[in-house]
Write a protein that holds these residues in place. Sequence first.
Motif, short mmCIF file in Angstrom:
data_model
loop_
_atom_site.label_atom_id
_atom_site.label_comp_id
_atom_site.label_asym_id
_atom_site.label_seq_id
_atom_site.Cartn_x
_atom_site.Cartn_y
_atom_site.Cartn_z
N UNK A 1 56.17 54.22 46.39
CA UNK A 1 55.62 52.89 46.32
C UNK A 1 55.11 52.25 47.53
N UNK A 279 42.41 47.68 37.61
CA UNK A 279 42.13 46.36 37.93
C UNK A 279 43.08 45.84 39.22
N UNK A 283 42.35 44.79 42.90
CA UNK A 283 42.99 43.47 43.47
C UNK A 283 43.74 43.59 44.71
N UNK A 287 43.20 42.25 48.38
CA UNK A 287 44.23 41.38 48.90
C UNK A 287 44.53 41.76 50.56
N UNK A 346 50.06 28.57 59.61
CA UNK A 346 49.85 29.57 58.60
C UNK A 346 49.58 28.98 57.29
N UNK A 347 50.52 27.98 56.62
CA UNK A 347 50.41 27.57 55.63
C UNK A 347 49.19 26.83 55.35
N UNK A 351 47.09 30.64 53.80
CA UNK A 351 47.29 30.30 52.21
C UNK A 351 45.98 29.91 51.39
N UNK A 354 43.47 32.76 51.12
CA UNK A 354 43.61 33.82 50.09
C UNK A 354 43.52 33.29 48.93
N UNK A 355 43.81 31.95 48.70
CA UNK A 355 43.59 31.46 47.32
C UNK A 355 42.43 31.52 46.95
N UNK A 358 40.68 35.05 45.86
CA UNK A 358 41.10 35.74 44.53
C UNK A 358 40.52 35.66 43.54
N UNK A 359 40.05 34.68 43.10
CA UNK A 359 39.40 34.51 41.87
C UNK A 359 37.93 35.19 41.92
N UNK A 362 38.69 38.94 41.76
CA UNK A 362 39.34 39.27 40.38
C UNK A 362 38.06 39.42 39.38
N UNK A 366 37.57 43.24 37.30
CA UNK A 366 37.83 43.44 35.99
C UNK A 366 36.52 43.91 35.27
N UNK A 367 35.38 43.69 36.04
CA UNK A 367 34.11 44.46 35.24
C UNK A 367 34.25 46.02 34.93
N UNK A 368 33.57 46.14 33.85
CA UNK A 368 33.63 47.53 33.46
C UNK A 368 32.94 48.38 34.38
N UNK B 53 44.81 38.86 36.92
CA UNK B 53 44.59 37.57 37.95
C UNK B 53 45.63 36.85 37.89
N UNK B 60 51.11 35.00 44.60
CA UNK B 60 50.82 34.36 45.81
C UNK B 60 51.43 32.93 45.92
N UNK B 67 57.86 29.60 51.22
CA UNK B 67 57.38 29.39 52.64
C UNK B 67 57.44 27.91 52.67
#
Lengths: 378, 339
Positions: A1, A279, A283, A287, A346-347, A351, A354-355, A358-359, A362, A366-368, B53, B60, B67
């Motif tokens: 892991x 996938x 991802x 990340x 940090x927040x 945060x 990263x948010x 992400x989209x 993704x 996910x594309x082939x 997703x 997250x 936090x």
Amino acid sequence: MLARQRYLLDYTLAALLRRKGRHLSLLLVYGALVFALASVLLFGSALRREARALLQDAPELTVQRLVAGRHDPIPAAYLAEVRKIRGVAAAEPRLWGYYYDPASGANYTVLVPATDPPPAGSARVGRGVARSRGLAVGDVVAFRDARAEPLPLRVTHLLDPASELLTADLFLVAEGDFRRWLGVPEGLYTDLALRVRNGREVRTVADKVTRALPDTRPVLREEVARTYDAVFAWREGVGLLLLCAALFAFAIFAWDRASGLSAEERREIGVLKAVGWDTGDVLRMKLWEGAVVSLTAFLLGYVLAYAHVFWAGAPLLAPLLKGWATLYPEFRLVPHVEPAGVLALFALTVVPYTAVTLVPTWRAAVADPDAVMRGAQE
Amino acid sequence: MLLHPPVLALLVVSSLVTAGLALGVPFALRVVRHWDLASGSERQVRLERGTSLVSAVLGLVLAAQALSLGLFVFAAESLSSQITGAMCATGTLNATPFGFPALGLKVALFFGAAVWLALDRLDRDGDDYPLVRGKYALLVGLAPLAAAEALLQFLHFAGLSPEVITSCCGSLFSVEGAGVAAEVAGLPPGPAMAAFYLSGALVLALAARTWWTAGRGGAVLGAGAALGAAAVTAFAAALAGVVSFLSVYVYESPHHHCPFCLLKGGYDYLGYPLYSALFAGTACALAAAVSGPFARVRSLALAAPRRAARCAGWASVLLGAFYLLSTWAVLRSHLGLFP
């Protein structure tokens, strides 16, 4: 892991290094943002600590006289009244005031020290004043007193630079000189400073003062401390709010960056999927990429902000947070990092970054594989 | 008092959390209604792609929620210097009617998030998405909590003002006062201590047993519910114990029962390691409790005991640290509650 994550990280680092230029520019923008935010936070919290430390030695209670809602000199007779109140350990009259000097365009604070006042005709002077008027020990400087007659003062001493935050604009003079200079008649003082033996009795003592002397206003040290705290925190917040615009701009930039994956990156993802990555792996790899960029930028920005605030004295921020005085004190803040401040920063940065990335990631993930590779070649 | 750095950070985080969950809910509803692994329809393919997703986003988002729990308590603590009458976080939380409810919701969300993340991990271990419906149904339940929490938090910080005089821990956590806090503070230290250590021993024993048997691939059926119930009981008893006797030992003052003053520098910041261990340990115990029983699902027969064992192991370590630290705090104190 864990080994799996290590391989992913290993791959990510190699991929990052393959496209140095692209990521370096992101790192710079990101780092600059963290630098700006961290400077505001560090400087604000250091100033608050400084203010709190300074107020520790202030008298628990200051009594001012009010006339028509304005501060007015207090008669010496009030001193005896105040001393009668039980719980007051000591009460001293204070003489201080402000003088506007047209020559340097600055306001000076003029004070008669309670112990060891300078002899008449001489003054001890703060470094800020000395700088603005070009004064050295032994020089004579003349001001116009309250009757517009010249008041010569010989500089006998420059105040310790370590205390500059407090003493930059300070003149210490003898009582006679003070009364002549600022026009305060005998028998009147600026205010009274009270020492209260038991900290819990301060409010009761203040209550008794207003009852015995209805035209006075007691000012509690605790209230002054709270006001300073609120003012600095508020200014810090305003600074941050201004930077929020930058934060949004950065979020848009990061989104754009992540959604406009280059053809090369798309092909890479296609190849990875074709050789068996799923996938989730793609991802996770992305990340990790975001985490590496984020943490590097965060560290870089934070360390630079630390140097900016504590070594260089925050030249970029001082006008916003210190006030609007003409004579800026030169002082070094005591380095101090609050873990929770780091957490807040940090927040605010990592945060959201990263948010927003992400989209778009993704979408690519996910594309082939065949569609991605064919699309990339077109 | 919205213009305070930790408050701004909290508002950013909670709006992201709420937005993330709000985006996840329509998807979750679609999964709950239409998920069919046997189907090869376009909708099913879209759902399968979307789930990677959504689980990344929620991982997250829910980590950010943990936090924000820490940051919230810190913000309350640091704002106390600006609010009349507040000496610690209690005063700030008490200054508006929304402070304590917001904290309670945050704690509930923290544990809800821990359970969701554990289910999500486990689901990804199985090759046939065995838990997908359950985990998305749970998500639909968490979303309104998060929205309510974000709203309460906003109302709390917007309503804070330096002019409002608040009462602090001295009156809230006092033996003579009224309300839950005062009731807990008034618990006799003897029974409170017994409940604290007995429930602690029980949860530690169950966690260790789960770690031992599940780690060897043994069945942990039935142990899950017991461990979960023990963890929740021990958590409640631990919080009650902190208010009723532990705080008194730490402050060495028989009438000071505040659980938030432990976070102050004057008491060596003892509260931070203490609460971190308790919250993280309880979260691990709950994760173990929900993972273990899925060993009977065919595709999770290997993964579920392994995950349960790992979570239970961490729970034993963290909760063990909590009880050791508490005991140490009691032993080093100069105060004796029992003559």
